[in-house]
Motif scaffolding. Sequence first.
Motif, PDB file in Angstrom:
ATOM      1  N   LYS A 122      26.685  33.356  29.673  1.00 37.16           N
ATOM      2  CA  LYS A 122      25.259  33.674  29.705  1.00 37.16           C
ATOM      3  C   LYS A 122      24.945  34.894  28.848  1.00 37.16           C
ATOM      4  O   LYS A 122      23.916  34.929  28.154  1.00 37.16           O
ATOM      5  CB  LYS A 122      24.818  33.907  31.155  1.00 37.16           C
ATOM      6  N   ARG A 123      25.825  35.868  28.883  1.00 34.76           N
ATOM      7  CA  ARG A 123      25.609  37.057  28.060  1.00 34.76           C
ATOM      8  C   ARG A 123      25.712  36.709  26.578  1.00 34.76           C
ATOM      9  O   ARG A 123      24.922  37.183  25.758  1.00 34.76           O
ATOM     10  CB  ARG A 123      26.606  38.159  28.442  1.00 34.76           C
ATOM     11  N   MET A 124      26.691  35.877  26.234  1.00 33.85           N
ATOM     12  CA  MET A 124      26.838  35.477  24.832  1.00 33.85           C
ATOM     13  C   MET A 124      25.601  34.732  24.349  1.00 33.85           C
ATOM     14  O   MET A 124      25.062  34.997  23.266  1.00 33.85           O
ATOM     15  CB  MET A 124      28.077  34.596  24.673  1.00 33.85           C
ATOM     16  N   ARG A 125      25.145  33.757  25.145  1.00 34.00           N
ATOM     17  CA  ARG A 125      24.001  32.949  24.734  1.00 34.00           C
ATOM     18  C   ARG A 125      22.732  33.786  24.596  1.00 34.00           C
ATOM     19  O   ARG A 125      21.824  33.420  23.852  1.00 34.00           O
ATOM     20  CB  ARG A 125      23.780  31.828  25.748  1.00 34.00           C
ATOM     21  N   ALA A 126      22.691  34.898  25.321  1.00 37.25           N
ATOM     22  CA  ALA A 126      21.540  35.798  25.236  1.00 37.25           C
ATOM     23  C   ALA A 126      21.708  36.847  24.139  1.00 37.25           C
ATOM     24  O   ALA A 126      20.834  37.707  23.960  1.00 37.25           O
ATOM     25  CB  ALA A 126      21.319  36.488  26.583  1.00 37.25           C
ATOM     26  N   GLY A 127      22.815  36.772  23.401  1.00 34.79           N
ATOM     27  CA  GLY A 127      23.063  37.741  22.337  1.00 34.79           C
ATOM     28  C   GLY A 127      23.622  39.057  22.832  1.00 34.79           C
ATOM     29  O   GLY A 127      23.762  40.004  22.055  1.00 34.79           O
ATOM     30  N   LEU A 144      33.114  36.829  15.314  1.00 37.45           N
ATOM     31  CA  LEU A 144      34.062  35.715  15.426  1.00 37.45           C
ATOM     32  C   LEU A 144      33.325  34.386  15.523  1.00 37.45           C
ATOM     33  O   LEU A 144      33.761  33.378  14.945  1.00 37.45           O
ATOM     34  CB  LEU A 144      34.975  35.914  16.635  1.00 37.45           C
ATOM     35  N   PHE A 145      32.225  34.348  16.261  1.00 38.16           N
ATOM     36  CA  PHE A 145      31.405  33.138  16.297  1.00 38.16           C
ATOM     37  C   PHE A 145      30.953  32.771  14.890  1.00 38.16           C
ATOM     38  O   PHE A 145      31.011  31.599  14.483  1.00 38.16           O
ATOM     39  CB  PHE A 145      30.174  33.351  17.189  1.00 38.16           C
ATOM     40  N   GLU A 146      30.494  33.769  14.144  1.00 39.72           N
ATOM     41  CA  GLU A 146      29.947  33.499  12.815  1.00 39.72           C
ATOM     42  C   GLU A 146      31.017  33.030  11.843  1.00 39.72           C
ATOM     43  O   GLU A 146      30.799  32.071  11.085  1.00 39.72           O
ATOM     44  CB  GLU A 146      29.251  34.758  12.290  1.00 39.72           C
ATOM     45  N   VAL A 147      32.182  33.676  11.865  1.00 46.61           N
ATOM     46  CA  VAL A 147      33.225  33.296  10.912  1.00 46.61           C
ATOM     47  C   VAL A 147      33.809  31.928  11.264  1.00 46.61           C
ATOM     48  O   VAL A 147      34.307  31.210  10.390  1.00 46.61           O
ATOM     49  CB  VAL A 147      34.327  34.387  10.863  1.00 46.61           C
ATOM     50  N   ALA A 148      33.730  31.552  12.556  1.00 45.17           N
ATOM     51  CA  ALA A 148      34.207  30.234  12.968  1.00 45.17           C
ATOM     52  C   ALA A 148      33.121  29.168  12.835  1.00 45.17           C
ATOM     53  O   ALA A 148      33.358  28.002  13.150  1.00 45.17           O
ATOM     54  CB  ALA A 148      34.683  30.295  14.422  1.00 45.17           C
ATOM     55  N   ARG A 149      31.925  29.590  12.399  1.00 41.83           N
ATOM     56  CA  ARG A 149      30.787  28.692  12.208  1.00 41.83           C
ATOM     57  C   ARG A 149      30.414  27.983  13.508  1.00 41.83           C
ATOM     58  O   ARG A 149      30.157  26.775  13.542  1.00 41.83           O
ATOM     59  CB  ARG A 149      31.082  27.671  11.100  1.00 41.83           C
ATOM     60  N   TRP A 194      26.551  30.953  18.690  1.00 43.25           N
ATOM     61  CA  TRP A 194      26.714  31.686  19.933  1.00 43.25           C
ATOM     62  C   TRP A 194      25.569  31.417  20.905  1.00 43.25           C
ATOM     63  O   TRP A 194      25.715  31.604  22.114  1.00 43.25           O
ATOM     64  CB  TRP A 194      26.845  33.186  19.688  1.00 43.25           C
ATOM     65  N   ARG A 195      24.446  30.952  20.399  1.00 45.26           N
ATOM     66  CA  ARG A 195      23.323  30.634  21.287  1.00 45.26           C
ATOM     67  C   ARG A 195      23.632  29.441  22.176  1.00 45.26           C
ATOM     68  O   ARG A 195      22.981  29.231  23.208  1.00 45.26           O
ATOM     69  CB  ARG A 195      22.058  30.351  20.460  1.00 45.26           C
ATOM     70  N   LYS A 196      24.623  28.649  21.764  1.00 42.03           N
ATOM     71  CA  LYS A 196      25.026  27.475  22.544  1.00 42.03           C
ATOM     72  C   LYS A 196      26.507  27.583  22.926  1.00 42.03           C
ATOM     73  O   LYS A 196      27.226  26.590  22.974  1.00 42.03           O
ATOM     74  CB  LYS A 196      24.784  26.199  21.738  1.00 42.03           C
ATOM     75  N   ALA A 197      26.930  28.804  23.187  1.00 43.99           N
ATOM     76  CA  ALA A 197      28.350  29.063  23.450  1.00 43.99           C
ATOM     77  C   ALA A 197      28.877  28.200  24.595  1.00 43.99           C
ATOM     78  O   ALA A 197      28.216  28.032  25.620  1.00 43.99           O
ATOM     79  CB  ALA A 197      28.559  30.540  23.774  1.00 43.99           C
TER      80      ALA A 197
END
Length: 622
Positions: free
Chosen positions: A307-312, A321-326, A329-332
């Motif tokens: 929940k924290r990840m999806r909320a940024g 890491l989310f970005e480099v793995a493409r 994170w909004r749908k983690a």
Amino acid sequence: MKRFQRKPTNKVGWVLLPATTNIPLIFQTAFSTQKGRLKIRYKKPKHTMPVKIQTRQVNQDVCDTLIHAGADPLIARLCAARDVQTPDELDDKLSGLLPYQTLTNCEAAARRLADAVEQQEKILIVADYDADGATACTVGIKGLGAMGAVVDFLVPNRFEHGYGLTPELADIAAAQGVDVLLTVDNGIASLSGVARAQALGLDVVVTDHHLPADQVPDCIIVNPNQRGCGFASKSLAGVGVIFYVLMALRAELRARGYFLRDAETSFSDGIKEPNLAELLDLVALGTVADVVPLDHNNRILVSQGLKRMRAGKMRPGIRALFEVARRDWRKAQPFDMGFALGPRINAAGRLDDMSVGIACLLSGSEAEAQERAAALNNLNIERREIEQSMLQDALNAFPEILPPQQTTLVAYRDDFHQGVVGIVASRLKDRFYRPTIVFAPADNGEVRGSGRSIPNLHLRDALDLVSKRNPDLILKFGGHAMAAGLSILEHNIPAFQTAFETAVRDMVGEDDLSQTFITDGSLPACDITLEQAQNLARHVWGQGFAPPSFTDEFHVVRQQFMGAEGKHKKVWLQKDGYEFEAMFWRCSEELPEYIRTVYRPVANEWRNNIELQLYVDYWEAA
């Protein structure tokens, strides 16, 4: 910095065991190139026993109770088949966590650390070199630092120090003027390391979750799996254990009047009480990446972190890491942490130094995090290349069809890489459905092995049985039911293979060695919808709380190959007048008109469109 280079050789050898066993062992090296490029071909092994499809049993009384409490009927059915007993187990509030007071020595560890915080003693965290250890170390650094502790970390190098708190690391800590050594995700087997640290005047607090041996270090130990511990969740990851210690430490410091009474007041020498929930993104990542069973307690930790990840609300390193793995994170999802973020962190410990991974998680700015995440991504690319090369060599050496009586796989070559043997063991286990151990050379005539198991064999118990029957064979070992590590002398590999094969044969039956897909039964065609797939994706699934899968018969309407080399298939399936698009990964066969499948409904997003797809894990002619 370690870098792996294959040693070109044309030698291919097999060690043949006595006729009573007659199981081949991959033993030398095999490598080929064409114009400097590695050629990778995969052989799909044929099953030596029939594949079974079983349906989970649903406790209908529990299912009805969950529905009556307001649960979605399908979610109620799925949870009632996964040992959920009460509606409370569907709740993910932090107030539902087990109390830290029930975790043996948690309060004792908190008292010792509170003394260190108040007296400004130097605390050194000794971490493991996997994703669980890296996240546990980061949680320890950030949590202790937020409470005003003087804290630093030291993570062993896989190639130089080996695993855990060793006497050498104790010497390094003492030379740095450390007062307290705090282990995370290791230490339960560090008898000599703890003894050495204590002899040097250091206090040691061990936080771990691995299964203990008959003898454990003589110090404060926080481990839900130690003898006599009444903590109800035995599945805490290492990062979960240190999180619990921090909760106890905060309560201890609060009781001592350490924190500022008025959170709005700011004094130069005052410490505000930290919000430990800010660490839950790290706790969730380490818990999923370590593949521990997701019991209710762990599901709360993972759900809150997601929940924290999806909320940024996550650390810059995790966002990078989310970005480099493409991955979005909004749908983690747990899948992202287990198969995208976790492997990139682990790559640092496998090929280089886990300090690189910890530095990424500790990054204080987006720019710093992106740079370190890119370095981890490059290491992960290198790791995949090494893994594919080693796996292909192993597959080339094993027969496509294993001898019917064979219950284990053991592989070794003198150019295998220590950091990747666990992944290769996992791949071989998946392909042959046999407990597998892969060895790589270490120093002084030793080899280090990493093993992966199948559901009905407790791997650490199997190694324990081998050790008891052959006291001088295994130098050291440890681990869990599904994964374990060990060290032996190189010349003892054939003897170990014989002993391991014998031990496993005594522990499993023929049915245990048949690959079994355990599903949630049939799903009515009218319920196979995009909305239902999205509903399933919102819940936490993982190890010990398996993602839902279903089994149904379909009519194959049409099929077409996908991908540049036609390795995959897109198939249109029909059931009860409804038509569904399905993906068959690594499928080159022509499907018959009617098939029985094991599948998962997925909300597939492509070019800003979301559509329902069925991901097929297994199929057979109906």
